[in-house]
Write a protein that holds these residues in place. Structure first.
Motif, PDB file in Angstrom:
ATOM      1  N   GLU A  88      58.326  73.113  22.373  1.00 27.87           N
ATOM      2  CA  GLU A  88      58.913  73.878  23.481  1.00 27.87           C
ATOM      3  C   GLU A  88      58.757  73.157  24.805  1.00 27.87           C
ATOM      4  OE1 GLU A  88      57.428  77.890  23.982  1.00 27.87           O
ATOM      5  OE2 GLU A  88      58.895  78.294  25.564  1.00 27.87           O
ATOM      6  N   ASP A 104      55.685  75.734  18.674  1.00 28.34           N
ATOM      7  CA  ASP A 104      55.523  76.479  19.917  1.00 28.34           C
ATOM      8  C   ASP A 104      54.027  76.513  20.169  1.00 28.34           C
ATOM      9  OD1 ASP A 104      56.995  79.517  21.319  1.00 28.34           O
ATOM     10  OD2 ASP A 104      55.401  78.203  22.069  1.00 28.34           O
ATOM     11  N   ILE A 106      52.070  77.825  22.505  1.00 27.12           N
ATOM     12  CA  ILE A 106      51.588  79.188  22.746  1.00 27.12           C
ATOM     13  C   ILE A 106      52.817  80.090  22.808  1.00 27.12           C
ATOM     14  CG2 ILE A 106      50.364  80.761  24.284  1.00 27.12           C
ATOM     15  CD1 ILE A 106      48.643  78.446  25.223  1.00 27.12           C
ATOM     16  N   ASP A 107      53.070  80.753  21.700  1.00 29.26           N
ATOM     17  CA  ASP A 107      54.176  81.718  21.663  1.00 29.26           C
ATOM     18  C   ASP A 107      53.599  83.059  22.113  1.00 29.26           C
ATOM     19  OD1 ASP A 107      56.724  82.789  21.161  1.00 29.26           O
ATOM     20  OD2 ASP A 107      56.088  83.419  19.161  1.00 29.26           O
ATOM     21  N   GLY A 108      54.241  83.632  23.138  1.00 27.31           N
ATOM     22  CA  GLY A 108      53.673  84.825  23.759  1.00 27.31           C
ATOM     23  C   GLY A 108      52.933  84.450  25.029  1.00 27.31           C
ATOM     24  N   THR A 109      53.549  83.570  25.790  1.00 26.43           N
ATOM     25  CA  THR A 109      52.861  83.018  26.973  1.00 26.43           C
ATOM     26  C   THR A 109      52.531  84.087  28.007  1.00 26.43           C
ATOM     27  OG1 THR A 109      53.929  80.865  26.677  1.00 26.43           O
ATOM     28  CG2 THR A 109      53.033  81.338  28.847  1.00 26.43           C
ATOM     29  N   GLY A 176      62.649  91.815  21.250  1.00 27.06           N
ATOM     30  CA  GLY A 176      62.143  91.188  22.475  1.00 27.06           C
ATOM     31  C   GLY A 176      63.286  90.945  23.439  1.00 27.06           C
ATOM     32  N   PHE A 177      62.931  90.495  24.617  1.00 29.97           N
ATOM     33  CA  PHE A 177      63.911  90.331  25.682  1.00 29.97           C
ATOM     34  C   PHE A 177      63.758  88.963  26.331  1.00 29.97           C
ATOM     35  CE2 PHE A 177      64.709  94.660  25.046  1.00 29.97           C
ATOM     36  CZ  PHE A 177      63.506  95.347  25.025  1.00 29.97           C
ATOM     37  N   TYR A 179      64.217  86.152  29.601  1.00 29.45           N
ATOM     38  CA  TYR A 179      63.598  86.110  30.937  1.00 29.45           C
ATOM     39  C   TYR A 179      64.622  86.292  32.052  1.00 29.45           C
ATOM     40  CZ  TYR A 179      59.371  84.264  28.728  1.00 29.45           C
ATOM     41  OH  TYR A 179      58.241  84.096  27.961  1.00 29.45           O
ATOM     42  N   ARG A 203      57.902  96.427  20.995  1.00 28.81           N
ATOM     43  CA  ARG A 203      58.056  95.144  21.682  1.00 28.81           C
ATOM     44  C   ARG A 203      56.663  94.591  21.945  1.00 28.81           C
ATOM     45  NH1 ARG A 203      59.095  90.353  23.820  1.00 28.81           N
ATOM     46  NH2 ARG A 203      59.932  90.194  25.935  1.00 28.81           N
ATOM     47  N   ALA A 206      55.818  88.274  21.283  1.00 30.14           N
ATOM     48  CA  ALA A 206      55.744  86.938  20.677  1.00 30.14           C
ATOM     49  C   ALA A 206      56.541  86.945  19.381  1.00 30.14           C
ATOM     50  CB  ALA A 206      54.300  86.525  20.423  1.00 30.14           C
ATOM     51  N   ALA A 207      57.631  86.229  19.372  1.00 26.90           N
ATOM     52  CA  ALA A 207      58.561  86.273  18.224  1.00 26.90           C
ATOM     53  C   ALA A 207      57.874  85.884  16.922  1.00 26.90           C
ATOM     54  CB  ALA A 207      59.730  85.347  18.484  1.00 26.90           C
ATOM     55  N   TYR A 222      63.029  93.201  12.521  1.00 30.01           N
ATOM     56  CA  TYR A 222      62.901  92.581  13.852  1.00 30.01           C
ATOM     57  C   TYR A 222      64.222  91.927  14.189  1.00 30.01           C
ATOM     58  CZ  TYR A 222      61.730  88.775  17.120  1.00 30.01           C
ATOM     59  OH  TYR A 222      61.730  87.904  18.173  1.00 30.01           O
ATOM     60  N   GLU A 224      66.172  89.667  17.671  1.00 27.46           N
ATOM     61  CA  GLU A 224      66.121  89.195  19.056  1.00 27.46           C
ATOM     62  C   GLU A 224      67.194  88.155  19.297  1.00 27.46           C
ATOM     63  OE1 GLU A 224      62.251  88.405  20.677  1.00 27.46           O
ATOM     64  OE2 GLU A 224      63.084  87.667  22.562  1.00 27.46           O
ATOM     65  N   ASP A 231      60.420  79.197  18.425  1.00 32.01           N
ATOM     66  CA  ASP A 231      59.992  80.596  18.361  1.00 32.01           C
ATOM     67  C   ASP A 231      59.981  81.119  16.931  1.00 32.01           C
ATOM     68  OD1 ASP A 231      61.914  81.090  21.327  1.00 32.01           O
ATOM     69  OD2 ASP A 231      59.726  81.162  21.209  1.00 32.01           O
TER      70      ASP A 231
END
Ligand code: LIP
Length: 283
Positions: A88, A104, A106-109, A176-177, A179, A203, A206-207, A222, A224, A231
């Protein structure tokens, strides 16, 4: 990408690409992901640093994201010097090897930023473009999910069986959404229409962990829009090996426009609703 000079140690002790065996690739992925997760956790314990933003002022990246990805790339360079890596934060390394690692760091930063224990190192190995080995490790809790193509999905040593839900109206669905504010507005419109057609929505942020949760039946499905390969490369294999259908809308494969992971009986109804609501459309 300045990792082309990865120090890989003595020639003799390098593992060369003599096999694309999924089990062997998984063993490497788990070793590298555990060390990376330890770094993410220890850096978090010292406090978040080096916070900058990327696509929008809420799309954050930290010094830990960058450090963990450098660590993963260096470790893979030492263990598998001929392979390529897509990450990423630093993009893709050069080369045309059969094996590509997708990470990734850190997924869910945003969870990491806030200290919410829902962020993961996600690492998958692809052979000729197909994910064959995957690990997702929650760096905060140590929970770890793995899979190999055709070999099943596991949480630790427990083999996973995803939801067999057959009624979409009874389905607990994670999503999830993005940015970008315009995209979030469109995603909210889709959610407003979908929420009355399912049991409820979750929600978590973190995918990769959402896909692992679906793989173990913590949610039924799930979806997104806007996920990058890093991800979902690992979590998508884990979800599929646990029995979920993983794909896009209108017969397309999972990709940037949409990823849906759902039990076979409700994948179609969910995908049809998402198509009706133009969930893959918008900004
Ligand atoms: C995150 C995804 C999550 C999505 C977030 C974000 P990141 O990735 O894992 O599913 O809803 O907006 O994109 O940015 O934490 O690596």
């Amino acid at each position: 990408m300045d990792f082309d000079k990865i120090v890989t140690g003595e020639k003799g002790d390098q593992m060369t690409d003599t096999t694309v065996d999924p089990a062997g690739l998984l063993a490497i992925a788990v070793t590298v992901a555990r060390e990376a997760a330890d770094t993410a956790r220890s850096m978090r314990a010292e406090g978040v640093s080096g916070v900058t933003t990327k696509s929008t002022d809420t799309d954050v990246v930290t010094a830990a994201d960058r450090a963990v990805e450098r660590q993963v790339v260096a470790a893979l360079g030492a263990l598998r010097p001929g392979d390529t890596v897509l990450g990423e934060e630093y993009g893709g390394t050069d080369g045309d090897a059969r094996v590509r690692w997708v990470v990734d760091p850190i997924d869910g930063t945003v969870n990491y930023l806030y200290g919410l224990p829902q962020y993961a190192v996600s690492l998958a190995a692809e052979v000729d473009g197909v994910a064959v080995a995957a690990v997702v490790r929650n760096a905060a809790t140590g929970d770890e999910w793995t899979a190999t193509l055709g070999g099943g999905a596991f949480r630790g040593k427990k083999r996973l069986a995803a939801s067999a839900q057959t009624d979409l109206a009874q389905a607990l669905v994670a999503t999830g959404f993005g940015y970008d504010a315009k995209r979030r507005a469109h995603q909210a419109e889709v959610l407003t229409r979908l929420i009355t057609r399912v049991r409820d929505i979750r929600r978590f942020g973190a995918a990769s962990l959402d896909l692992c949760l679906a793989a173990e039946g913590g949610v039924d499905a799930y979806f997104e829009k806007g996920l990058n390969p890093w991800d979902h490369a690992a979590g998508g294999l884990i979800a599929a090996e646990a029995g979920l259908v993983v794909g896009g809308l209108d017969g397309r494969p999972a990709g940037l426009d949409m990823l849906v992971a759902a039990p076979p009986a409700i994948f179609g109804p969910l995908a049809d609703l998402l198509s009706e609501f133009d969930a893959a459309g918008g900004p």
